[in-house]
Design a protein around this motif. Structure first.
Motif: not given
Length: 750
Positions: A737-746, A166-174
């Motif tokens: 196959v896939r691009e994992f692009a930056p999403e909007m800040p926040g 999936d091109s959407r992030p699975l998790a962001r580690l904060d």
């Protein structure tokens, strides 16, 4: 002690009006900067003397300690700086334009020494971190799990994990500790390096003077407290296939008790099993490596056999040459002996004639005979000397040939034993027959698709499993404590089922997530880590983590950690003379390769802590290192725009591959062969062979690429660059196959 030299003209020393204690860092170090430190620092250490700290001065150099605390008149540093003893410092017409200390500076130096030459007190200074601009999105490091399921990357000061389906992030580690100081982030500073263990259990990220270790966690199902709408439910399984909402995918339980994911594009059904095979234990990959080991052992044995034949022939040839030389020596010795006898007889006859006072005419033929005999002696002696040299050389060659033959014989025995071992190891991974199906002992009781076709869940007696609906990769499993006859996915990406005993629904957040387990270093001047952590690498089993950093132009540090406890196990300091930029464990985990800004790549034996080899040849920073699957070849890439292959069995440099217009920033071997994929400042990645060929490339990027990683089976590669996009390619086809692009800040995690 050095006494004052009357031939020198001492410099004027003016004692300062300084009632307080002299501070080394603030007052002494600055005056040494222009006069002493250019030649006496950690990088340039003339006379083995470093003057950067009081401890360095007390350690001293070739002439002993530079300080005698409390006694400036006996301290070498002061005596030479004030020109009271030779050699005066700094020297006249020195190459670094160092100048003499001024009278007041000499007085301050003497006062500091007389006060005890104390180091400065250390005062912690808080760093006033500022939030990074939202536009800082560059990816400087990225990594893949061995099965290609998860990709992790640093983007700015944030850390993202992706499911490669999936091109959407699975998790962001904060890091929760940073929540009060700005937007959610993993580090204050840019994420300079990341690594993920082969099974995804650990993720490491490196920033300024700190490393953070994130551990994979699994949540248990919990009661929701009330019944909910569980969504689609089927009890028709296994008699009827269960179609995904898009109608393109089918779940089928066959009459042979096989659970299959079928795609309507005509490809073969995918057998669903609870857990995917790890590349580390994949029999096919282990068989490939064992076959490679066997072929290598056979080639070494063949070479050892040829060497044995050559040394046997050498022994025979040297024995013949030695006998010929000895026979010639006997001949020349007889000739020399005969010539000396002739000379002795002629000398005796001449002596009698001279004693009897025979006439000159009578003596003349005898003198001529003696002269001729003496010349014959000289010639024979010269020939004997030559022959003796030949005998000596032939004898030495015969001795060396016998030594080489014994060595070749030993190497042949060793090589033959390794062939036997490799043959046995290869036999333990037999050639597979037709693929065997994985049958389930009982039919499933329920199954369901997520509304976006992304996951499918199936309940069996005593277990519930979730798979990717796109690739069939196993996601997670749990063991319910009651029979399950209905399943459903809710809008929060949780799996639900009803507990018949309580009438309540249970909710299971089945998606993997990582939590901060350890922070190594403090991220400030109290941290044991020096400067930015530029390189991280996990050992293949995930039980060791190596980190690389260092003070630019001054030195390096490599530390090895236990991820479970967060404790440091050992360290290698100043292995390089500049900061570390790349690290990689050997496939068997026994060695560690490093690349540095000093233009060297080095390999350390982790069992002994000793350097195995220093690889010199790059003319720029070594930015990337990668091991071949058998650990016998290391590839290095540098800021000099070239890739070099090194045979670590012989220490010899192999092919140097050029033709790149920008620096090589990332290297990754693909499969068990010698091919690598190289990322560089160019937008496209290139596949490179050990022979220097570039058979294919991977297009789709549009900016400078900073990093690359590959799965051990050579199926997938990823790369990240200046545009903040991580891209995934299939190696065999070269397809993006896939691009994992930056999403909007926040954006929020999960």
């Amino acid at each position: 002690l050095l006494a004052a030299d009357p031939a020198l003209t001492p410099l004027v020393v003016v004692a300062p009006d300084h009632p307080a204690a002299v501070d080394f860092d603030r007052e002494i170090l600055p005056l040494l900067q222009g006069s002493c430190l250019p030649c006496h620092n950690k990088t340039t250490t003339k006379a083995e003397l470093i003057l950067e700290t009081p401890a360095d001065m007390l350690k001293g150099g070739e002439s002993g300690p530079a300080l005698v605390p409390g006694k400036s008149g006996e301290s070498l540093l002061f005596k030479l700086s004030s020109h009271q003893a030779k050699p005066r410092m700094p020297p006249k017409e020195n190459k670094v334009n160092a100048v003499n200390l001024q009278p007041g500076e000499l007085g301050l130096l003497a006062l500091w020494i007389d006060q005890g030459a104390h180091p400065s007190e250390r005062h912690h200074v808080d760093i006033a971190w500022q939030p990074l601009a939202p536009t800082v999105q560059s990816v400087y490091s990225a990594a893949l799990t061995d099965d290609g399921r998860y990709a992790v990357c640093g983007r700015g000061n944030q850390l993202f994990v992706f499911d490669t389906d999936d091109s959407r992030p699975l998790a962001r580690l904060d890091d929760p500790a940073l929540a009060s100081s700005g937007p959610p982030a993993a580090h204050h500073d840019v994420v300079n390096s990341v690594a993920i263990s082969s099974d995804g259990a650990w993720i490491a990220s490196g920033g300024y003077r700190e490393i953070k270790l994130w551990q994979l966690r699994s949540d248990e199902p919990k009661d929701n407290g009330k019944p909910t709408d569980t969504g689609p439910v089927t009890n028709a399984f296994p008699s009827q296939p269960l179609a995904a909402p898009d109608g393109k995918h089918l779940l089928r339980f066959t009459t042979n008790h096989l659970l299959e994911l079928t795609l309507k594009d005509g490809t073969a059904p995918i057998a669903l099993v609870p857990r995917a095979i790890s590349p580390l234990t994949d029999p096919a990959r282990l068989r490939q490596i064992a076959q490679s080991d066997l072929e290598f052992a056979q080639s070494r044995a063949e070479a050892a056999g040829k060497e044995m034949e050559a040394q046997t022939a050498r022994v025979t040839k040297s024995a013949i040459a030695a006998k010929t030389a000895r026979d010639a020596g006997e001949t020349t010795l007889r000739a020399e002996t005969q010539a000396r006898m002739e000379s002795s007889i002629a000398a005796a006859v001449l002596a009698r004639l001279e004693k009897s006072k025979a006439s000159a005419e009578t003596q003349k033929p005898v003198r001529e005979r003696l002269d001729k005999a003496n010349k014959a002696v000289e010639a024979a002696a010269a020939e004997s000397a030559k022959t003796e040299l030949k005998i000596s050389s032939a004898g030495e060659e015969e001795r060396l040939a016998e030594v080489s033959l014994r060595k070749a014989s030993t190497l042949l025995l060793v090589a033959q034993r390794r062939v036997t071992e490799a043959t046995s190891r290869r036999a333990s991974f037999p050639t597979p027959g037709p693929p065997s199906d994985t049958a389930w002992s009982t039919p499933p009781s329920a199954a369901v698709w997520s509304s976006d076709n992304r996951w499918c869940a199936v309940a069996f007696p005593g277990a519930i499993h979730v798979w990717s609906g796109i690739t069939g990769a196993w996601i997670a499993s749990t063991r319910p404590d009651h029979p399950v006859s209905a399943l459903g996915f809710d809008v929060r990406k949780r799996l639900q089922w009803r507990n018949p005993g309580t009438g309540q629904d249970r909710s299971w957040p089945f998606l993997p997530h990582w939590e901060l387990a350890h922070t190594l270093g403090t991220g400030d001047d109290r941290s044991p880590l020096i400067d930015r952590v530029n390189a991280l690498a996990f050992r293949a089993d995930g039980r060791r983590l190596a980190s690389g950093s260092g003070e630019p132009t001054r030195g390096s540090e490599i530390r090895v950690w236990d991820p479970t406890t967060g404790g440091q196990l050992y360290a290698f300091t100043n292995l390089h003379s500049d900061t570390i930029l790349a690290l990689a464990f050997s496939p068997d985990g026994t060695r560690l390769a490093s690349g540095g800004a000093d233009r060297f790549a080095r390999v350390v034996d982790l069992a002994t802590g000793r350097q195995v080899v220093a690889l010199e040849g790059h003319t720029g920073h070594v930015l990337a290192v990668s091991w071949r699957a058998d650990g016998r070849v290391l590839a290095t890439g540098g800021a000099d725009n070239v890739i070099k292959f090194w045979n670590l069995m012989t220490g010899e440099r192999g092919k140097t591959v050029s033709g790149f217009s920008k620096e090589i920033t990332g290297l990754a071997h693909v499969g068990t062969g010698g091919d690598i994929v190289a990322a560089s400042g160019e937008p496209e990645l290139r596949r490179v062979t050990e022979g220097g060929d570039k058979p294919s490339s991977f297009a789709g990027a549009h900016d400078f690429q900073h990093t690359a990683a590959a799965t051990p089976d050579g199926r997938w590669i990823i790369a990240g660059g200046q545009d903040g996009i991580v891209r995934l390619w299939e190696v065999s086809s070269g397809k993006l196959v896939r691009e994992f692009a930056p999403e909007m800040p926040g954006m929020v995690a999960r």
